[in-house]
Design a protein around this motif. Structure first.
Motif, PDB file in Angstrom:
ATOM      1  N   LEU A 294      -8.729 -11.740  -5.290  1.00  0.00           N
ATOM      2  CA  LEU A 294      -8.553 -10.296  -5.325  1.00  0.00           C
ATOM      3  C   LEU A 294      -8.762  -9.756  -3.919  1.00  0.00           C
ATOM      4  CD1 LEU A 294     -10.449  -9.117  -8.542  1.00  0.00           C
ATOM      5  CD2 LEU A 294      -7.996  -9.314  -8.192  1.00  0.00           C
ATOM      6  N   ILE A 295      -7.787  -8.970  -3.445  1.00  0.00           N
ATOM      7  CA  ILE A 295      -7.906  -8.423  -2.103  1.00  0.00           C
ATOM      8  C   ILE A 295      -7.657  -6.920  -2.113  1.00  0.00           C
ATOM      9  CG2 ILE A 295      -7.235 -10.567  -0.977  1.00  0.00           C
ATOM     10  CD1 ILE A 295      -4.494  -9.266  -0.498  1.00  0.00           C
ATOM     11  N   LEU A 296      -8.321  -6.240  -1.190  1.00  0.00           N
ATOM     12  CA  LEU A 296      -8.097  -4.818  -0.965  1.00  0.00           C
ATOM     13  C   LEU A 296      -6.961  -4.660   0.028  1.00  0.00           C
ATOM     14  CD1 LEU A 296     -11.674  -3.288  -0.602  1.00  0.00           C
ATOM     15  CD2 LEU A 296      -9.933  -2.558  -2.232  1.00  0.00           C
ATOM     16  N   LEU A 297      -6.031  -3.787  -0.263  1.00  0.00           N
ATOM     17  CA  LEU A 297      -4.883  -3.610   0.618  1.00  0.00           C
ATOM     18  C   LEU A 297      -5.189  -2.562   1.673  1.00  0.00           C
ATOM     19  CD1 LEU A 297      -1.985  -3.863  -1.969  1.00  0.00           C
ATOM     20  CD2 LEU A 297      -3.180  -5.655  -0.702  1.00  0.00           C
TER      21      LEU A 297
ATOM     22  N   ARG B 122       0.838  -1.209   0.000  1.00  0.00           N
ATOM     23  CA  ARG B 122       0.000   0.000   0.000  1.00  0.00           C
ATOM     24  C   ARG B 122       0.868   1.252   0.000  1.00  0.00           C
ATOM     25  NH1 ARG B 122      -3.219  -0.961   4.481  1.00  0.00           N
ATOM     26  NH2 ARG B 122      -1.729   0.135   5.810  1.00  0.00           N
ATOM     27  N   LYS B 123       1.937   1.217   0.736  1.00  0.00           N
ATOM     28  CA  LYS B 123       2.841   2.365   0.799  1.00  0.00           C
ATOM     29  C   LYS B 123       3.488   2.645  -0.554  1.00  0.00           C
ATOM     30  CE  LYS B 123       6.337   4.202   3.952  1.00  0.00           C
ATOM     31  NZ  LYS B 123       5.481   5.068   4.766  1.00  0.00           N
ATOM     32  N   LEU B 124       3.525   1.638  -1.423  1.00  0.00           N
ATOM     33  CA  LEU B 124       4.071   1.797  -2.770  1.00  0.00           C
ATOM     34  C   LEU B 124       3.007   2.240  -3.773  1.00  0.00           C
ATOM     35  CD1 LEU B 124       6.342  -1.377  -2.919  1.00  0.00           C
ATOM     36  CD2 LEU B 124       7.017   0.965  -2.415  1.00  0.00           C
ATOM     37  N   GLY B 125       1.757   2.425  -3.308  1.00  0.00           N
ATOM     38  CA  GLY B 125       0.695   2.909  -4.181  1.00  0.00           C
ATOM     39  C   GLY B 125      -0.308   1.853  -4.597  1.00  0.00           C
ATOM     40  N   TYR B 126      -0.080   0.589  -4.200  1.00  0.00           N
ATOM     41  CA  TYR B 126      -1.003  -0.479  -4.573  1.00  0.00           C
ATOM     42  C   TYR B 126      -2.225  -0.481  -3.656  1.00  0.00           C
ATOM     43  CZ  TYR B 126       2.478  -2.479  -7.710  1.00  0.00           C
ATOM     44  OH  TYR B 126       3.363  -2.676  -8.729  1.00  0.00           O
ATOM     45  N   THR B 127      -3.398  -0.679  -4.245  1.00  0.00           N
ATOM     46  CA  THR B 127      -4.647  -0.683  -3.481  1.00  0.00           C
ATOM     47  C   THR B 127      -5.428  -1.988  -3.640  1.00  0.00           C
ATOM     48  OG1 THR B 127      -5.770   0.426  -5.328  1.00  0.00           O
ATOM     49  CG2 THR B 127      -4.864   1.827  -3.581  1.00  0.00           C
ATOM     50  N   ILE B 128      -5.204  -2.701  -4.723  1.00  0.00           N
ATOM     51  CA  ILE B 128      -5.814  -4.015  -4.974  1.00  0.00           C
ATOM     52  C   ILE B 128      -4.721  -4.955  -5.444  1.00  0.00           C
ATOM     53  CG2 ILE B 128      -7.406  -5.334  -6.444  1.00  0.00           C
ATOM     54  CD1 ILE B 128      -9.230  -2.922  -6.550  1.00  0.00           C
ATOM     55  N   SER B 129      -4.789  -6.191  -4.968  1.00  0.00           N
ATOM     56  CA  SER B 129      -3.808  -7.189  -5.393  1.00  0.00           C
ATOM     57  C   SER B 129      -4.505  -8.464  -5.840  1.00  0.00           C
ATOM     58  CB  SER B 129      -2.848  -7.518  -4.244  1.00  0.00           C
ATOM     59  OG  SER B 129      -1.978  -8.587  -4.602  1.00  0.00           O
ATOM     60  N   HIS B 130      -4.031  -9.016  -6.947  1.00  0.00           N
ATOM     61  CA  HIS B 130      -4.416 -10.374  -7.347  1.00  0.00           C
ATOM     62  C   HIS B 130      -3.360 -11.290  -6.751  1.00  0.00           C
ATOM     63  CE1 HIS B 130      -4.231 -13.628 -10.706  1.00  0.00           C
ATOM     64  NE2 HIS B 130      -5.004 -14.038  -9.706  1.00  0.00           N
ATOM     65  N   SER B 131      -3.711 -11.918  -5.646  1.00  0.00           N
ATOM     66  CA  SER B 131      -2.756 -12.726  -4.893  1.00  0.00           C
ATOM     67  C   SER B 131      -3.001 -14.214  -5.119  1.00  0.00           C
ATOM     68  CB  SER B 131      -2.857 -12.403  -3.406  1.00  0.00           C
ATOM     69  OG  SER B 131      -2.517 -11.050  -3.166  1.00  0.00           O
ATOM     70  N   VAL B 132      -1.919 -14.941  -5.308  1.00  0.00           N
ATOM     71  CA  VAL B 132      -2.011 -16.378  -5.592  1.00  0.00           C
ATOM     72  C   VAL B 132      -1.267 -17.164  -4.519  1.00  0.00           C
ATOM     73  CG1 VAL B 132      -2.266 -16.058  -8.073  1.00  0.00           C
ATOM     74  CG2 VAL B 132       0.027 -16.294  -7.093  1.00  0.00           C
ATOM     75  N   PRO B 133      -1.644 -18.431  -4.324  1.00  0.00           N
ATOM     76  CA  PRO B 133      -0.937 -19.255  -3.344  1.00  0.00           C
ATOM     77  C   PRO B 133       0.493 -19.547  -3.792  1.00  0.00           C
ATOM     78  CG  PRO B 133      -3.066 -20.221  -3.954  1.00  0.00           C
ATOM     79  CD  PRO B 133      -2.764 -19.149  -4.951  1.00  0.00           C
TER      80      PRO B 133
END
Length: 545
Positions: free
Chosen positions: A161-164, A139-150
């Motif tokens: 999809l997660i909200l940061l 989030r500190k780098l400007g990201y607000t949503i992430s497509h996160s995988v195992p």
């Protein structure tokens, strides 16, 4: 970031796609129970790539972008933030990462798995950890949503999809079952599949068996009385969304050879595919030109070459020249994709994003346009992930995900000042170090032994500073609670009541501490490139005799 912060202090994330889409719509489309109501005035807005900056006011309310325009006034209760012409962009979207995903604990049953490494059924949504340090870092780098995988090997499982933002898991999760993550990495020594040939054979076997299973399930559904209800292994049921619903397979392809292999599998079997972690594009440009799909680059770039020595042999010089050519081609990969008119995103996959903005600036210097760079962080991943209706650009009614920088974010030295995630404000304003023209510049006023403390990315760290002088020059040695090493700081100065010094991490990045001193108290900031500023305090416990 954990490594970056440690170095700096040294001294510092089975549900089917159709139901998931409904959940995602419900997750953001209704009113959000938030108290945040902000009016951002005098904002230099870049609403989407290809649009000139415009000076506007932006009203954020109930987690959404309520109004945008030059005459927007907000409400009486709105908190006004004068941005003084700072640049505003849509919050960045990480097209592929492991953010917020905690690796599952290994169990004894894992050794008994029928197909080790074939974890098509694993859901990243079940592994998301609220409060995971990577959330705040990204989030500190400007990201607000992430497509996160195992995390995993041949098939690591399905992305989410997660909200940061801060909160519980249910506050973070936007959508599950987004993707299927695949690699050419085998299951491990003594297990099947363990070779590239074995992995490709397993791919064909799994896809065809799942297709047969899907046909049986559809036949039973249309005429339940004609057959016994089918029952299948969880590996097959986990792969059903790929076969029956067009779930994208994110295929990690870190070389030209892997790109060709993935394309061959897709052509043979017909699944939807995203090429992820792509490298060596210059070696397969024709194949990529003819391929109709999305590409995800990582933000990782090769290390710069050392200055060429004068006494190199002809062979050494030739080898260095080839290394330089590969370096230049790697830097220009994003620009190559732009020239091919290929849709691509830039992600933090396998890198943690620590160098995302500095490296994107290098890509721009190598020929990538700023519009394409911004698209790779916003509109392109939004379109790929099917969330353009609420993310990826700054428009009325969309989710209030914004990143605010003190100037054009692609300019050298630009600093992120605010990030908004679903309307929640995260303030990264640099703490000002007090400088007074009549304050002391006498180094004797800072000499002695100091005990310091800081909190970086939620980690409390303590340590000591010993400040001495050698022939009128400051000498500072530092210890910290993360290791027992003693280090000497570089370029220490003390002027107008402000002490400053630098130190380098193991990766060569230079960090700066700047602090004001009043009596036996020290207060200031630790500046970490591309990560921000962290408060640091110290108290003098003894003075030299």
């Amino acid at each position: 970031m954990k490594t970056l912060v440690s170095t700096a202090i040294l001294s510092l994330c089975v549900m089917l796609i159709s139901s998931s889409l409904i959940e995602a719509q419900e997750r953001w489309d209704g009113p959000v129970a938030l108290s945040e109501d902000y009016l951002l005035t005098n904002a230099t807005l870049v609403p989407r790539p290809g649009v000139d900056p415009q000076l506007v006011n932006i009203w954020l309310k109930d987690g959404k972008i309520h109004q945008v325009g030059p005459n927007v006034t907000g409400a009486i209760e709105s908190e006004v933030i004068d941005l003084d012409s700072m640049y505003v962009y849509s919050g960045f979207i990480d097209g592929l990462s492991h953010t917020a995903v905690k690796a599952p604990e290994k169990k004894d049953d894992d050794k008994k798995e029928r197909f080790p490494g074939i974890n098509t059924y694993v859901q990243a949504a079940d592994q998301v950890q609220a409060g995971h340090s990577s959330i705040a870092k990204m989030r500190k780098l400007g990201y607000t949503i992430s497509h996160s995988v195992p995390k995993g090997r041949t098939f690591s499982g399905q992305g989410a999809l997660i909200l940061l933002q801060d909160g519980e898991v249910e506050d973070l999760l936007l959508q599950s079952g987004v993707s299927q993550m695949a690699k050419f990495q085998g299951a491990g020594r003594g297990k099947y599949p363990n070779t590239v040939i074995g992995v490709m054979a397993k791919w064909r076997d799994l896809y065809r068996n799942t297709s047969i299973a899907n046909k049986h399930m559809m036949q039973h559904k249309s005429n339940p009385g004609s057959s016994v209800r089918p029952s299948y292994d969880k590996t097959i049921t986990g792969f059903l969304p790929v076969v029956s619903q067009g779930q994208d397979v994110y295929f990690e392809t870190g070389s030209a050879l892997q790109i060709h292999r993935a394309m061959r599998l897709q052509e043979e079997l017909g699944f939807d595919m995203v090429l992820a972690g792509v490298d060596q594009i210059w070696m397969c440009q024709d194949a990529i030109k003819d391929w109709n799909g999305h590409i995800i680059l990582t933000d990782e770039l090769p290390d710069e070459l050392d200055e060429e020595k004068e006494d190199l042999s002809e062979e050494e010089s030739g080898f260095r020249q080839k290394r330089q050519e590969v370096y230049d081609l790697s830097m220009a990969q994003a620009a190559m994709l732009e020239k091919m008119n290929k849709a691509f995103s830039i992600s933090s996959y396998n890198t943690g994003g620590k160098d995302v903005l500095p490296n994107i600036r290098k890509m721009i210097a190598a020929g990538l346009s700023e519009d394409a760079a911004l698209a790779a962080l916003t509109t392109n991943p939004a379109q790929l992930l099917g969330i353009s209706q609420y993310a990826g650009s700054v428009d009325q009614g969309k989710m209030a995900n914004l990143v605010v920088a003190d100037k054009n974010i692609f300019e050298e030295g630009a600093v992120i000042r605010y990030v908004f995630v679903e309307g929640k404000k995260y303030d990264y304003e640099k703490k000002k170090v007090k400088k007074e023209g009549n304050a002391s510049s006498d180094i004797n006023d800072v000499l002695g032994t100091w005990e310091w403390k800081s909190n970086a990315m939620g980690t409390d760290i303590t340590g000591g500073l010993v400040i001495t002088q050698d022939d009128g020059n400051l000498v500072i040695t530092q210890t910290n609670s993360m290791d027992d090493k003693e280090r000497t700081m570089s370029d220490p100065t003390y002027e107008n009541g402000v002490l400053s010094f630098n130190f380098s991490g193991t990766d060569g990045i230079s960090f700066t501490i700047e602090a004001s001193i009043e009596g036996d108290q020290m207060e200031g900031t630790l500046s970490i490139p591309n990560a921000g500023d962290f408060g640091i305090e110290a108290e003098r416990v003894s003075k030299p005799e």
